[in-house]
Design a protein around this motif. Sequence first.
Motif, PDB file in Angstrom:
ATOM      1  N   LYS A   1      -3.000   8.050  -0.433  1.00 26.67           N
ATOM      2  CA  LYS A   1      -3.079   7.606  -1.825  1.00 26.67           C
ATOM      3  C   LYS A   1      -1.713   7.643  -2.485  1.00 26.67           C
ATOM      4  CE  LYS A   1      -7.908   8.700  -2.882  1.00 26.67           C
ATOM      5  NZ  LYS A   1      -8.819   9.484  -3.753  1.00 26.67           N
ATOM      6  N   GLN A   2      -0.931   8.691  -2.165  1.00 25.89           N
ATOM      7  CA  GLN A   2       0.415   8.792  -2.749  1.00 25.89           C
ATOM      8  C   GLN A   2       1.305   7.641  -2.275  1.00 25.89           C
ATOM      9  OE1 GLN A   2       1.653  12.742  -1.596  1.00 25.89           O
ATOM     10  NE2 GLN A   2       0.727  13.703  -3.419  1.00 25.89           N
ATOM     11  N   LYS A   3       1.196   7.284  -0.994  1.00 27.84           N
ATOM     12  CA  LYS A   3       1.987   6.166  -0.473  1.00 27.84           C
ATOM     13  C   LYS A   3       1.565   4.853  -1.120  1.00 27.84           C
ATOM     14  CE  LYS A   3       2.997   8.177   4.066  1.00 27.84           C
ATOM     15  NZ  LYS A   3       2.802   8.053   5.535  1.00 27.84           N
ATOM     16  N   GLU A   4       0.248   4.664  -1.308  1.00 29.47           N
ATOM     17  CA  GLU A   4      -0.236   3.442  -1.953  1.00 29.47           C
ATOM     18  C   GLU A   4       0.262   3.345  -3.387  1.00 29.47           C
ATOM     19  OE1 GLU A   4      -4.430   3.615  -1.550  1.00 29.47           O
ATOM     20  OE2 GLU A   4      -4.453   2.942   0.552  1.00 29.47           O
ATOM     21  N   LYS A   5       0.237   4.478  -4.106  1.00 30.11           N
ATOM     22  CA  LYS A   5       0.731   4.478  -5.486  1.00 30.11           C
ATOM     23  C   LYS A   5       2.223   4.197  -5.521  1.00 30.11           C
ATOM     24  CE  LYS A   5      -2.720   7.591  -7.506  1.00 30.11           C
ATOM     25  NZ  LYS A   5      -2.945   8.907  -8.167  1.00 30.11           N
ATOM     26  N   ALA A   6       2.977   4.774  -4.559  1.00 32.38           N
ATOM     27  CA  ALA A   6       4.425   4.537  -4.514  1.00 32.38           C
ATOM     28  C   ALA A   6       4.723   3.065  -4.222  1.00 32.38           C
ATOM     29  CB  ALA A   6       5.061   5.425  -3.457  1.00 32.38           C
ATOM     30  N   ALA A   7       3.983   2.477  -3.282  1.00 33.78           N
ATOM     31  CA  ALA A   7       4.180   1.068  -2.961  1.00 33.78           C
ATOM     32  C   ALA A   7       3.821   0.178  -4.145  1.00 33.78           C
ATOM     33  CB  ALA A   7       3.334   0.692  -1.747  1.00 33.78           C
ATOM     34  N   GLU A   8       2.744   0.518  -4.838  1.00 33.42           N
ATOM     35  CA  GLU A   8       2.341  -0.259  -6.017  1.00 33.42           C
ATOM     36  C   GLU A   8       3.373  -0.144  -7.125  1.00 33.42           C
ATOM     37  OE1 GLU A   8      -1.472  -0.561  -9.098  1.00 33.42           O
ATOM     38  OE2 GLU A   8      -1.532   0.791  -7.366  1.00 33.42           O
ATOM     39  N   ALA A   9       3.913   1.064  -7.289  1.00 35.05           N
ATOM     40  CA  ALA A   9       4.941   1.261  -8.309  1.00 35.05           C
ATOM     41  C   ALA A   9       6.202   0.479  -7.974  1.00 35.05           C
ATOM     42  CB  ALA A   9       5.265   2.745  -8.445  1.00 35.05           C
ATOM     43  N   THR A  10       6.558   0.465  -6.686  1.00 36.92           N
ATOM     44  CA  THR A  10       7.744  -0.290  -6.255  1.00 36.92           C
ATOM     45  C   THR A  10       7.557  -1.778  -6.502  1.00 36.92           C
ATOM     46  OG1 THR A  10       8.200   1.365  -4.546  1.00 36.92           O
ATOM     47  CG2 THR A  10       9.258  -0.780  -4.314  1.00 36.92           C
ATOM     48  N   GLN A  11       6.338  -2.272  -6.198  1.00 34.70           N
ATOM     49  CA  GLN A  11       6.049  -3.691  -6.414  1.00 34.70           C
ATOM     50  C   GLN A  11       6.078  -4.038  -7.902  1.00 34.70           C
ATOM     51  OE1 GLN A  11       2.397  -4.981  -4.687  1.00 34.70           O
ATOM     52  NE2 GLN A  11       2.620  -7.112  -5.349  1.00 34.70           N
ATOM     53  N   GLN A  12       5.498  -3.166  -8.728  1.00 35.06           N
ATOM     54  CA  GLN A  12       5.511  -3.408 -10.171  1.00 35.06           C
ATOM     55  C   GLN A  12       6.926  -3.392 -10.720  1.00 35.06           C
ATOM     56  OE1 GLN A  12       2.920  -0.419 -11.781  1.00 35.06           O
ATOM     57  NE2 GLN A  12       1.040  -1.508 -11.185  1.00 35.06           N
ATOM     58  N   GLN A  13       7.752  -2.475 -10.182  1.00 33.68           N
ATOM     59  CA  GLN A  13       9.143  -2.415 -10.623  1.00 33.68           C
ATOM     60  C   GLN A  13       9.902  -3.680 -10.233  1.00 33.68           C
ATOM     61  OE1 GLN A  13      11.255   0.951  -9.085  1.00 33.68           O
ATOM     62  NE2 GLN A  13      13.102   0.577 -10.293  1.00 33.68           N
ATOM     63  N   ALA A  14       9.608  -4.170  -9.012  1.00 34.11           N
ATOM     64  CA  ALA A  14      10.266  -5.401  -8.559  1.00 34.11           C
ATOM     65  C   ALA A  14       9.829  -6.587  -9.403  1.00 34.11           C
ATOM     66  CB  ALA A  14       9.961  -5.643  -7.086  1.00 34.11           C
ATOM     67  N   GLU A  15       8.523  -6.657  -9.706  1.00 27.53           N
ATOM     68  CA  GLU A  15       8.008  -7.766 -10.503  1.00 27.53           C
ATOM     69  C   GLU A  15       8.521  -7.713 -11.934  1.00 27.53           C
ATOM     70  OE1 GLU A  15       3.809  -7.628 -10.200  1.00 27.53           O
ATOM     71  OE2 GLU A  15       3.736  -8.466  -8.153  1.00 27.53           O
ATOM     72  N   ALA A  16       8.788  -6.503 -12.410  1.00 25.74           N
ATOM     73  CA  ALA A  16       9.276  -6.360 -13.776  1.00 25.74           C
ATOM     74  C   ALA A  16      10.677  -6.936 -13.942  1.00 25.74           C
ATOM     75  CB  ALA A  16       9.265  -4.890 -14.185  1.00 25.74           C
ATOM     76  N   GLN A  17      11.385  -7.091 -12.821  1.00 26.79           N
ATOM     77  CA  GLN A  17      12.735  -7.641 -12.884  1.00 26.79           C
ATOM     78  C   GLN A  17      12.732  -9.151 -13.104  1.00 26.79           C
ATOM     79  OE1 GLN A  17      14.585  -6.463  -9.235  1.00 26.79           O
ATOM     80  NE2 GLN A  17      14.538  -4.280  -9.695  1.00 26.79           N
ATOM     81  N   PHE A  18      11.559  -9.798 -12.916  1.00 26.35           N
ATOM     82  CA  PHE A  18      11.463 -11.239 -13.048  1.00 26.35           C
ATOM     83  C   PHE A  18      10.663 -11.607 -14.294  1.00 26.35           C
ATOM     84  CE2 PHE A  18      11.560 -10.420  -8.397  1.00 26.35           C
ATOM     85  CZ  PHE A  18      12.801 -10.980  -8.136  1.00 26.35           C
ATOM     86  N   THR A  19      10.897 -12.822 -14.739  1.00 22.17           N
ATOM     87  CA  THR A  19      10.109 -13.339 -15.865  1.00 22.17           C
ATOM     88  C   THR A  19       8.719 -13.745 -15.371  1.00 22.17           C
ATOM     89  OG1 THR A  19      10.832 -15.623 -15.507  1.00 22.17           O
ATOM     90  CG2 THR A  19      12.232 -14.225 -16.899  1.00 22.17           C
ATOM     91  N   LEU A  20       7.834 -14.051 -16.317  1.00 28.21           N
ATOM     92  CA  LEU A  20       6.482 -14.466 -15.963  1.00 28.21           C
ATOM     93  C   LEU A  20       6.514 -15.740 -15.125  1.00 28.21           C
ATOM     94  CD1 LEU A  20       3.468 -13.901 -16.320  1.00 28.21           C
ATOM     95  CD2 LEU A  20       3.521 -15.352 -18.363  1.00 28.21           C
ATOM     96  N   GLU A  21       7.399 -16.677 -15.461  1.00 28.90           N
ATOM     97  CA  GLU A  21       7.507 -17.927 -14.723  1.00 28.90           C
ATOM     98  C   GLU A  21       8.026 -17.687 -13.313  1.00 28.90           C
ATOM     99  OE1 GLU A  21       9.320 -22.436 -15.376  1.00 28.90           O
ATOM    100  OE2 GLU A  21      10.302 -20.714 -16.309  1.00 28.90           O
ATOM    101  N   GLN A  22       9.023 -16.801 -13.186  1.00 25.69           N
ATOM    102  CA  GLN A  22       9.566 -16.507 -11.864  1.00 25.69           C
ATOM    103  C   GLN A  22       8.526 -15.844 -10.962  1.00 25.69           C
ATOM    104  OE1 GLN A  22      12.946 -14.136 -13.085  1.00 25.69           O
ATOM    105  NE2 GLN A  22      14.381 -15.853 -12.877  1.00 25.69           N
ATOM    106  N   ASN A  23       7.778 -14.893 -11.540  1.00 26.77           N
ATOM    107  CA  ASN A  23       6.706 -14.253 -10.762  1.00 26.77           C
ATOM    108  C   ASN A  23       5.672 -15.273 -10.311  1.00 26.77           C
ATOM    109  OD1 ASN A  23       7.443 -11.521 -10.631  1.00 26.77           O
ATOM    110  ND2 ASN A  23       6.788 -11.165 -12.739  1.00 26.77           N
ATOM    111  N   ASN A  24       5.362 -16.233 -11.174  1.00 28.68           N
ATOM    112  CA  ASN A  24       4.376 -17.252 -10.827  1.00 28.68           C
ATOM    113  C   ASN A  24       4.868 -18.095  -9.652  1.00 28.68           C
ATOM    114  OD1 ASN A  24       1.975 -19.030 -11.351  1.00 28.68           O
ATOM    115  ND2 ASN A  24       3.605 -20.503 -11.770  1.00 28.68           N
ATOM    116  N   PHE A  25       6.132 -18.512  -9.669  1.00 27.96           N
ATOM    117  CA  PHE A  25       6.688 -19.318  -8.578  1.00 27.96           C
ATOM    118  C   PHE A  25       6.636 -18.547  -7.255  1.00 27.96           C
ATOM    119  CE2 PHE A  25       7.839 -22.376 -11.582  1.00 27.96           C
ATOM    120  CZ  PHE A  25       8.474 -23.459 -10.982  1.00 27.96           C
ATOM    121  N   LEU A  26       7.029 -17.257  -7.309  1.00 27.42           N
ATOM    122  CA  LEU A  26       7.043 -16.451  -6.092  1.00 27.42           C
ATOM    123  C   LEU A  26       5.622 -16.175  -5.586  1.00 27.42           C
ATOM    124  CD1 LEU A  26       9.849 -13.885  -6.978  1.00 27.42           C
ATOM    125  CD2 LEU A  26      10.006 -15.782  -5.367  1.00 27.42           C
TER     126      LEU A  26
END
Length: 382
Positions: free
Chosen positions: A27-52
């Motif tokens: 569970k800790q690894k899943e939360k860490a991976a989810e947090a990493t993904q959210q942090q990565a997505e936060a670096q992009f705009t809504l439009e950029q996330n949509n394209f990716l």
Amino acid sequence: MSTPIICIIVAATCFILYYLISKIEKKQKEKAAEATQQQAEAQFTLEQNNFLNVVDRLYKDNEVKSVREIYEECGMPHDIAFGTDTNLIEENIPFVKGERPHDVFTTYTMTIGKRYELANQRLIPISSDNFGLNLHKNENIYHALYGVTLYQEKTTLTNVLYSGCVWKNGPLRTGNLSVIANEITRFSPIDTGKIYFTNERIIFIGKQKNVTKHIEYNNILLCNIYQDGIMVNIPNRKPILFKFQHTVDFEIFELSDPINQFILISNRMMNRNFDKDIAKGECINSDLTKTIEEALVAKNYSNDLVKILSSAKVGKNYMTSEIQRKLNIGYARAGRYTDQLEALLFITAFENGHREWLVDFDDTDTLLQLIDTANPYPLPTE
């Protein structure tokens, strides 16, 4: 309390603790991976996330789309995505050209677009001068896959057991003794090399042990698709398994897609439409197909015969197994379609171990004339 019971309790307690600790760590690894993904997505705009997200979904779902269709699905206006102004298209891609996000998006887009080209556009022969292949006359290479490992089925005999009742007294023995052997069938790696797709066959050339395999398209019964490979089933021979390496290099826009490419190319070769531009409608005229289908149905013949006729060419071998593979149907049903084709005089009767086509698919007048003069196909009796 006895010692064995204490040991059992201690072992059970240790197992439960191990299970709980493993579950918490997961569970800790899943939360860490989810947090990493959210942090990565936060670096992009809504439009950029949509394209990716769009190109990631299309790639994972094995979609076949042109590059312009991908742009439109990402949200780019249709007039721009399908326009001729490449600068305007680039301006509507929400990434800075040359930076990694742009390279990632471009890599996925080009990989998906390659599927569309292989499925719809005319395939151009590749020069065989540097490959050292001994090709037949009028045989050309149209595609190649690298980093392929060839596996073959091998059966090994293990765990030899003896059963029965035996009485022994000195040198004297009597009783019933039987041997039980356990056979294990597994796929073992044979060689690693390349696959070449020609207009006649699939050729595997190994580079470690110089193993060479040839598979003619007409001999392919079925292909089983796995996550990292494809098993090819051949009549009267053991199946062959091809496994592929997964490579990613965003600097040169390379993202491996061997399974889709294997399927798309082999289908084009088996359907004999590799030299036609399907995207421009050069392969099948839908109006003529509809006319032939209507004529067949009027005489109680199956409309599925139209799909079979798409590969008809005078003098070419006809195989029921090819119909099974093409329509993904059983042998009995494919046999009924073969009977109907013979009744229509589209194929020869079974003689000397094979049949041949008597018509060409593009000869619409002949097809319609034969259907018109044929007797209605008898309906099944209830």
